[in-house]
Design a protein around this motif. Structure first.
Motif, short mmCIF file in Angstrom:
data_model
loop_
_atom_site.label_atom_id
_atom_site.label_comp_id
_atom_site.label_asym_id
_atom_site.label_seq_id
_atom_site.Cartn_x
_atom_site.Cartn_y
_atom_site.Cartn_z
N VAL A 141 0.82 -1.21 0.00
CA VAL A 141 0.00 0.00 0.00
C VAL A 141 0.86 1.26 0.00
CG1 VAL A 141 -1.60 1.37 1.42
CG2 VAL A 141 -1.98 -1.09 1.10
N ALA A 142 1.97 1.23 0.75
CA ALA A 142 2.71 2.45 1.08
C ALA A 142 3.71 2.90 0.03
CB ALA A 142 3.44 2.26 2.41
N SER A 143 3.98 2.11 -0.97
CA SER A 143 4.96 2.51 -1.97
C SER A 143 4.56 1.99 -3.34
CB SER A 143 6.36 2.00 -1.59
OG SER A 143 6.35 0.60 -1.46
N TRP A 365 7.01 6.67 -3.52
CA TRP A 365 7.76 5.58 -4.15
C TRP A 365 8.56 4.76 -3.15
CZ3 TRP A 365 6.85 3.48 -8.56
CH2 TRP A 365 7.77 2.59 -9.11
N ASP A 366 9.09 5.40 -2.10
CA ASP A 366 9.92 4.68 -1.14
C ASP A 366 9.80 5.30 0.25
OD1 ASP A 366 12.45 3.80 0.36
OD2 ASP A 366 12.61 2.65 -1.50
N LEU A 367 9.65 4.48 1.28
CA LEU A 367 9.45 4.97 2.65
C LEU A 367 10.66 5.71 3.19
CD1 LEU A 367 7.59 1.95 4.28
CD2 LEU A 367 6.66 4.22 3.83
N VAL A 368 11.85 5.36 2.76
CA VAL A 368 13.04 6.07 3.22
C VAL A 368 12.99 7.54 2.80
CG1 VAL A 368 15.55 6.24 3.03
CG2 VAL A 368 14.48 4.01 3.28
N LEU A 369 12.49 7.79 1.61
CA LEU A 369 12.38 9.16 1.14
C LEU A 369 11.29 9.92 1.90
CD1 LEU A 369 12.80 8.52 -2.68
CD2 LEU A 369 14.47 9.48 -1.09
N LEU A 370 10.22 9.22 2.28
CA LEU A 370 9.20 9.86 3.12
C LEU A 370 9.81 10.24 4.47
CD1 LEU A 370 5.49 8.90 3.46
CD2 LEU A 370 6.83 9.31 5.52
N ASP A 371 10.60 9.35 5.05
CA ASP A 371 11.29 9.65 6.31
C ASP A 371 12.23 10.85 6.15
OD1 ASP A 371 10.11 7.66 7.80
OD2 ASP A 371 11.68 6.20 7.42
N LEU A 372 12.85 10.95 4.98
CA LEU A 372 13.77 12.06 4.71
C LEU A 372 13.04 13.40 4.78
CD1 LEU A 372 16.73 12.75 3.66
CD2 LEU A 372 15.67 12.84 1.39
#
Length: 456
Positions: A141-143, A365-372
């Motif tokens: 769902v998230a990416s 697209w990617d959770l790491v970028l959301l965290d960023l």
């Protein structure tokens, strides 16, 4: 008459209730229902709750009045307001708020899209009780394309509401959305009270361990400061913008107290909903990360009788709350184009909304970028904006600020002096410490998570 020069005819709130509900709606959003539970779990339960509540009262409320007086005095967006009042570099501080609101809404819309998708999952197939399966479901769902699609759906709704204007769009929407959030949240809290794990959950959530505070204050302090500013929509220009549509006879202190009270109460009630559900399902509330509340709660709903229905109602409530906040963030940037560049509302809304959708694509697209994006906005930009505004109002224009606060209240000499000194000293000190710790924490994230992701 306020000391501003109108370049275009500006909209205004039709009623006091409209302004209060809009400001409550701006404050009540993903910060209360998505971010708050995982922050509590991540930072030690009731220990974090205690510090957070202290921050809301001692820092959040005075800071909200700072944004109110700036907005109402100038009748301007954050950039226009600070340019009108400030000299030299102070005149550019408003751009911090524009940047913060823009960045936050870009990934905020992505997370809001998750809530729409999870509502549909509950009504269609139900939630997966197995932890690994629930995590796999969340990653789907998230990416990727699924997340991008629902990011687009949510942003389209926000654009439509803001394009209609203050009275016909934002005010009408919040008069429907905010009461729905309150009623549903109270109903779900009553339901959570009946669950088997409620007693242990309340102990975890309501009985602070002062040893946790003593040992983890370097983590709890910036997290609590960032959460207080995030959930009250401070440091992002929303309250400056909403107050710019106010008449001079409004009692800003009274309205601010109501808004802070409602927002804090809903965040508190959210904990009374989430933690009994997690404890009943045997899910660890300390599992960190912005996606944990989706994974953990979905697994918990999968374990409950009628969990599909309870989960669908919960995630729908989160989506409603996200919408009420997102319209305020979009209005911040749209009002800048209207005020400073004489662009009509529909064109400004479509242009900014489209730009936000594009900026949100990496987070989708990617959770790491959301965290960023989330860490930069929450731990640095929000606190920086609040700090700069506190310094400006407390030390550069205190007499003007107190004079504006008096309108609609009457004589407040001693109270106004106290407010100014709260802004000058304790608010500034706490925000300086929180900003320093937030920067250190963000650097640690870059070293431990982002750089390895780039290299991998």
């Amino acid at each position: 008459m306020n000391n501003s020069v109108d370049t275009v005819s500006r909209d205004a709130w039709a009623t006091r209730a409209g302004f209060i509900l809009a400001a409550v709606g701006s404050a009540v959003g993903l910060g209360n229902i998505w971010r708050f539970p995982f922050q509590v779990g991540q930072e030690g339960g009731a220990a974090f709750l205690l510090i957070y509540l202290l921050f809301v009262a001692a820092i959040g409320f005075p800071a909200m009045l700072v944004e109110f007086v700036i907005g109402r005095y100038t009748n301007r967006n954050p950039v226009g307001a600070l340019a009108q009042l400030g000299r030299g570099l102070w005149g550019y501080v408003g751009w911090v708020f524009i940047a913060t609101g823009f960045i936050i809404l870009s990934y905020y819309s992505v997370v809001a899209g998750w809530t729409i998708r999870y509502t549909i999952i509950g009504l269609q197939d139900g939630y997966l009780a197995d932890g690994a399966a629930a995590e796999s479901q969340f990653l789907d769902v998230a990416s990727g394309l699924d997340a991008i699609f629902f990011h687009a759906v949510f942003m389209a709704v926000v654009i439509a509401i803001v394009a209609l204007g203050i009275k016909r769009g934002i005010e009408l929407a919040v008069k429907l959305l905010v009461p729905a959030i309150i009623v549903i949240s109270l109903g779900m809290a009553l339901y959570a009270f009946t669950l088997a794990g409620a007693s242990d959950a309340y102990s975890y959530y309501l009985s602070p361990d002062f040893g946790v505070i003593a040992s983890n204050w370097t983590s709890i302090l910036p997290a609590a400061a960032g959460q207080a500013f995030f959930t009250l929509s401070l440091g992002m220009g929303a309250m400056i913008t909403y107050a710019s549509y106010l008449e001079e006879d409004r009692n800003l202190a009274e309205d601010g107290a109501i808004i802070v009270g409602f927002d804090t109460a809903i965040a508190f009630v959210t904990g009374l909903i989430v933690f009994p559900i997690l404890f009943t399902a045997g899910v660890d509330p300390a599992d960190p990360g912005p996606g944990a509340i989706f994974v953990s709660l979905a697994a918990a709903f999968g374990d409950l009788t009628l969990g599909w229905l309870i989960g669908a109602v919960f995630f729908a409530t989160v989506a409603i709350a996200a919408l009420s906040s997102a319209i305020s963030l979009l209005e911040v940037v749209v009002s800048y184009l209207i005020d400073e560049h004489d662009i009509d509302r529909v064109t400004a809304t479509l242009a900014i909304g489209g730009g936000l959708f594009v900026l949100g694509l990496p987070s989708a697209w990617d959770l790491v970028l959301l965290d960023l994006f989330d860490g930069f906005a929450d731990q640095i930009l929000l606190v920086l904006g609040g700090l700069l505004l506190a310094l400006f109002v407390g030390w550069k224009i205190p007499d003007l600020a107190v004079g504006e606060l008096k309108k609609g209240i009457g004589p407040i000499d001693s109270w106004g002096t106290l407010w100014v000194w709260l802004i000058r000293v304790p608010v500034v000190i706490v925000l300086v410490i929180s900003l320093a710790l937030g920067i250190l924490g963000y650097v640690e994230f870059l070293q431990d998570d982002f750089i390895p992701w780039l290299e991998g």
